[in-house]
Motif scaffolding. Structure first.
Motif, PDB file in Angstrom:
ATOM      1  N   HIS A   6       0.665  -1.194   0.222  1.00 40.67           N
ATOM      2  CA  HIS A   6       0.159   0.058   0.035  1.00 40.67           C
ATOM      3  C   HIS A   6       0.832   1.370  -0.003  1.00 40.67           C
ATOM      4  O   HIS A   6       0.385   2.207  -0.354  1.00 40.67           O
ATOM      5  CB  HIS A   6      -0.811  -0.019   1.384  1.00 40.67           C
ATOM      6  N   ASP A  35      -7.548   7.755  -3.801  1.00 38.19           N
ATOM      7  CA  ASP A  35      -6.379   6.863  -4.224  1.00 38.19           C
ATOM      8  C   ASP A  35      -6.936   5.453  -4.813  1.00 38.19           C
ATOM      9  O   ASP A  35      -6.817   4.571  -4.105  1.00 38.19           O
ATOM     10  CB  ASP A  35      -5.299   6.538  -3.141  1.00 38.19           C
ATOM     11  N   LEU A  36      -7.503   5.778  -5.933  1.00 39.27           N
ATOM     12  CA  LEU A  36      -8.131   4.435  -6.529  1.00 39.27           C
ATOM     13  C   LEU A  36      -7.333   3.123  -6.457  1.00 39.27           C
ATOM     14  O   LEU A  36      -7.774   1.907  -6.344  1.00 39.27           O
ATOM     15  CB  LEU A  36      -8.674   4.608  -7.861  1.00 39.27           C
ATOM     16  N   GLN A  45      -5.347   1.873  -4.433  1.00 40.48           N
ATOM     17  CA  GLN A  45      -5.497   1.144  -3.157  1.00 40.48           C
ATOM     18  C   GLN A  45      -6.698   0.111  -3.502  1.00 40.48           C
ATOM     19  O   GLN A  45      -6.479  -0.789  -2.759  1.00 40.48           O
ATOM     20  CB  GLN A  45      -5.842   2.074  -2.081  1.00 40.48           C
ATOM     21  N   LEU A  46      -7.597   0.218  -4.127  1.00 37.32           N
ATOM     22  CA  LEU A  46      -8.666  -0.493  -4.054  1.00 37.32           C
ATOM     23  C   LEU A  46      -8.289  -2.056  -4.551  1.00 37.32           C
ATOM     24  O   LEU A  46      -8.981  -3.093  -4.381  1.00 37.32           O
ATOM     25  CB  LEU A  46      -9.910  -0.143  -4.724  1.00 37.32           C
ATOM     26  N   GLY A  74      -4.693  -5.982  -2.415  1.00 38.72           N
ATOM     27  CA  GLY A  74      -5.252  -7.036  -1.687  1.00 38.72           C
ATOM     28  C   GLY A  74      -6.571  -7.173  -1.830  1.00 38.72           C
ATOM     29  O   GLY A  74      -7.493  -7.866  -1.067  1.00 38.72           O
ATOM     30  N   SER A  75      -7.306  -6.713  -3.100  1.00 44.99           N
ATOM     31  CA  SER A  75      -8.842  -7.140  -3.291  1.00 44.99           C
ATOM     32  C   SER A  75      -8.917  -8.407  -4.146  1.00 44.99           C
ATOM     33  O   SER A  75      -9.971  -8.932  -4.521  1.00 44.99           O
ATOM     34  CB  SER A  75      -9.484  -6.127  -3.981  1.00 44.99           C
ATOM     35  N   LEU A  88     -12.409  -6.921  -7.828  1.00 47.16           N
ATOM     36  CA  LEU A  88     -12.958  -5.602  -8.349  1.00 47.16           C
ATOM     37  C   LEU A  88     -12.195  -5.156  -9.636  1.00 47.16           C
ATOM     38  O   LEU A  88     -12.738  -4.338 -10.223  1.00 47.16           O
ATOM     39  CB  LEU A  88     -12.429  -4.429  -7.155  1.00 47.16           C
ATOM     40  N   ILE A 102     -19.108  -1.841  -2.265  1.00 46.58           N
ATOM     41  CA  ILE A 102     -17.906  -1.506  -3.064  1.00 46.58           C
ATOM     42  C   ILE A 102     -17.946  -2.509  -4.277  1.00 46.58           C
ATOM     43  O   ILE A 102     -17.865  -2.322  -5.562  1.00 46.58           O
ATOM     44  CB  ILE A 102     -16.506  -1.383  -2.481  1.00 46.58           C
TER      45      ILE A 102
END
Lengths: 545, 545
Positions: free
Chosen positions: B242, B272-273, B275-276, B279-280, B284, B523
């Motif tokens: 991150h 700060d997109l 970051q999505l 770890g997803s 996503l 989300i």
């Protein structure tokens, strides 16, 4: 306005106020200007001098030259929010007994940003002490469709921390409890309203330090730091808050408390929701508590200021510093020669080395003083020997270190003495870093008093400042959108660390794609469907509105 | 199965395959087991030995003991997705000529995770080379409501990287181009399918290194690392992804390309997109390219293995190491004595120091060998002198360093020789770190072959492994949910670095609040409204479904 030799005593400021109060009208303008500079200076650089909040507010309220209302200057249309009525005030009084401020005098400082370029007209300031109180306030505001402006230390530079219209100001200043410090893991847990410098002082006792350092450390609050993803001087070494923040507790628009206040260094269970609150400027939720990983306080610190003949050699010095200072390099700052002219003429500071076109400040922080000194000496021998650097001096004792740092840290203050400051905070690839300054200097020519460049070279972050005696619309049109177009052409960022706030929200497209902005708006709509949290900030007005 | 002394030659594996092919039926079971272990071992630890993909697939396809289908073992209900028809295959053939694999033999390895505990039944593997191809594929899948499983190196440990039903496998293996390396800023830009070790080798030439290091580095891909927010051995020093990932390009469920591939260290323009996507786990969007900040390769590396009499002294050693080694400390690993018994009996490795109840591995990495050695010696004098540590040895040359590291790095492989492994990856506050191991050992008693604990003590990350000769449901019921309840009680994380994938998704509530899980689901629904991206993973089944 004549140069003002700061720091000054609180006594001097009191004299100014007395003159104003006694009706010396001829002095009014000068004294009011002094007062403004003092108040700004004290708020940001010497908050300990502000012995009472009331005194500070009195100083502020005496500044007759209030900046124009943001909503008027920028012709903003008020959102479709409810207006506060007496019943609302009564509810808040019940929720926060004695901590609801409606006195317009007291609200002046909270409505105006410290650069005095943005001003709102909020009539209500709320000062909760707990997360539960914030939650109750937000539940009520959500049900009533009342807009809310979360405010920390109000040290932001883009108008993000003051209202635009009559948003309720929710100040986190009373949420200043330190919950825990774990000495072994280096984890600090605290409320959002803790002041950065106070946290650092607290940690110092157990041999730790905060992973970030800013000029505004004496006033800025950790919740605001997180909400703006503050960068600052130590980022190069300790990384961004996206890495060092371990947990966030936030209250959402509808009052939901989102507890992501983990103290764990590693936790891969689901989406990392806390990241949403880092850098979203209070538009997705109000940060109420944080958990942050704190590095150990160094045993030794050295600071060198070096004179360099051209910008390419600054980059060479950076490369050598990364290699030879490696793990002890904690800051690599850059200033051009107009910076030295600026502090010399406006603050009466002296240049500790001979005048050169460029200067770099290199800080080392390590666990073994002898080793650090040896590494620094080897580095200096090399860069001086190879002509990369032409002159320099090294400070090892804290007084001399502070005196050199103050040249860099007081640049923002020195700029205010020129009159009006056009501030830009740009990230650029290092290869193009200084070209923007050259192009800008040529472009604005003698319309500007100065074009001054400094910044965090180690992070590719340029602070470009242009001054003029007063606000000059022609000059602004020379600068914008030229500066944003230039930055966009080199794939830079139009806001490296200051955020978008109110003043830069409409320029987001210079750094982000349309698809990205659309997704941001969708996330905003999901998390704050009524748009009551810090409205008019960060995202451009919705298409079609 | 008898202990297998790895590493072995590829020739040995070929012999096994020949025996099988020639019909030695009596040998079948033993050889198949060997083959399985070999294939896993080679995939993860010695990928360079796998000289051709076909050979690897042949080895895999000969493993007659395929694990039970995940959907059957866990009684999963298939989502309401379309099923692939011949017209779909024709479309994909047009989009990715020659890179659409439908041969069931070839798909075996892609359907099964390397622990061989999860198996899907995908009938189609797509191998795009560009972001545009991924986008076209996703646009089509979205329009057809076809589920897609993004796959990198397939080295995940929680069943997140293989299909559960017939999801299309979208492999990033051919997206392995390095786009750029900026030596001064330390920024690497590359496609998602680059193998971690290959990136490190490439960076090494310009004096840089990747900020993360994993046992699976020879196979895992950077896109997968980012999608799982991989931690590993260097996190303590270089921080989480991150912080070090500067940019991500991802393709969303509907084929939208989200270009957040900034190479800037600082960019505060909007949410700060990127970051999505960290770890997803591919739920996503599909990470197609990344930009990452790479530290300089150290000039000197030292590794110490130290014997410690009790766990409290391990913590004391950690505290001293943080203080005295400070900025050069790059790893602080921990093992208990059953770890040494394990590698001794299953891999025939020897303990380089005398037997002790606990061991710590301390690595230093710095820019000046003499300084590092002096710091390490001062530290060792102190911890030995004060009885914190009882025995130890230091390696400075790379062969000895590798030999000591291999004890730690081969623990996962050694565990497989016991038969079945119950793997747990827990974050805990350091004060309670080892208590879980003691409680677990008491609880499972002689039902288990071993209870072995190791991990990244510097990050509070415990790898707790329990083995038995074969899968034992009674033993599982002794372990779960006890281990999750225990972890939750001490506010730990039930998955520190492995993620939730398929196997742990239903336990998310032990580490995250209901409100947080609800927001995650919102989300997910926003970004993938049809739920076609890596279904059945990360989030628990929707309420009411």
């Amino acid at each position: 306005m004549a140069p003002l030799h700061l720091p000054v005593s609180i006594g001097h400021l009191r004299q100014c106020l007395t003159l104003l109060n006694s009706g010396h009208r001829c002095l009014h303008r000068t004294v009011a200007s002094y007062t403004r500079v003092y108040a700004n200076y004290l708020t940001v650089c010497q908050p300990s001098l502000l012995q009472s909040r009331r005194f500070c507010l009195q100083a502020r309220s005496l500044q007759k030259e209030e900046p124009e209302l943001t909503s008027v200057r920028y012709n903003v249309q008020r959102g479709n929010f409810a207006r506060i009525n007496s019943e609302d005030v009564a509810v808040f009084e019940r929720l926060l007994p004695g901590r609801v401020i409606a006195d317009p005098e007291e609200l002046v400082g909270y409505n105006t940003d410290w650069l005095r370029m943005c001003r709102g007209s909020s009539r209500l300031l709320l000062r909760p002490k707990t997360t539960e109180e914030v939650s109750e306030v937000m539940k009520y505001c959500y049900s009533r469709n009342l807009a809310v402006m979360p405010q920390g230390g109000n040290t932001g530079l883009v108008g993000g921390s003051v209202p635009v219209f009559d948003e309720i100001i929710l100040s986190t200043s009373l949420m200043n409890k330190i919950v825990s410090v774990d000495e072994i893991s280096g984890t600090l847990v605290c409320q959002a309203g803790c002041v950065l410098e106070a946290l650092n002082t607290h940690l110092s006792d157990v041999g730790l330090m905060m992973p970030l350092d800013l000029g505004a450390k004496g006033s800025c609050q950790i919740g605001g730091n997180i909400s703006t993803n503050a960068g600052g001087l130590r980022l190069m070494r300790y990384g961004s808050l996206h890495g060092s923040v371990l947990g966030v507790e936030a209250v959402q628009a509808d009052g939901t408390v989102l507890d992501c206040l983990s103290t764990l260094r590693k936790d891969n269970t689901g989406y990392d929701l806390k990241q949403l609150f880092i850098g979203s400027e209070g538009t997705l939720g109000i940060v109420t508590a944080v958990s942050i990983l704190c590095p150990r306080k160094p045993q030794s610190i050295n600071l060198a200021i070096l004179g360099v003949s051209d910008f390419q050699n600054c980059l060479k010095a950076l490369k050598e510093a990364r290699g030879m200072l490696g793990e002890i390099l904690s800051a690599f700052e850059f200033m051009d020669s107009p910076c030295i002219d600026l502090v010399r003429s406006n603050l009466n500071l002296t240049n500790p080395i001979s005048d050169k076109p460029f200067y770099v400040l290199i800080e080392t922080a390590g666990s073994n003083g002898a080793h650090d000194e040896e590494k620094l000496n080897l580095f200096l021998e090399k860069v001086l020997g190879e002509g990369i650097v032409e002159d320099g001096t090294v400070a090892t004792d804290s007084t001399k270190i502070q005196s050199i740092w103050s040249i860099r840290e007081r640049l923002a203050e020195a700029l205010l003495h020129d009159g009006y400051v056009y501030k830009y905070d740009i990230s650029l690839p290092l290869a193009n870093f200084y070209d923007l300054v050259i192009d800008m200097r040529e472009r604005v020519d003698d319309l500007a008093t100065r074009v001054v460049a400094y910044g965090h070279l180690g992070d590719g972050n340029l602070h470009l400042n242009i001054t003029s005696p007063t606000y000059d619309h022609d000059l602004l049109e020379k600068i914008e959108p030229f500066i944003y177009e230039w930055t966009s052409r080199y794939k830079g960022s139009i806001s490296a660390e200051h955020g978008l706030g109110f003043k830069k929200k409409d320029f987001i497209h210079f750094s982000k794609t349309q698809k990205a902005v659309e997704l941001m708006q969708q996330i905003k709509d999901l998390m704050d469907p009524k748009g009551i949290l810090n409205p008019y900030k960060m995202l451009p007005d919705k298409y079609g509105d």
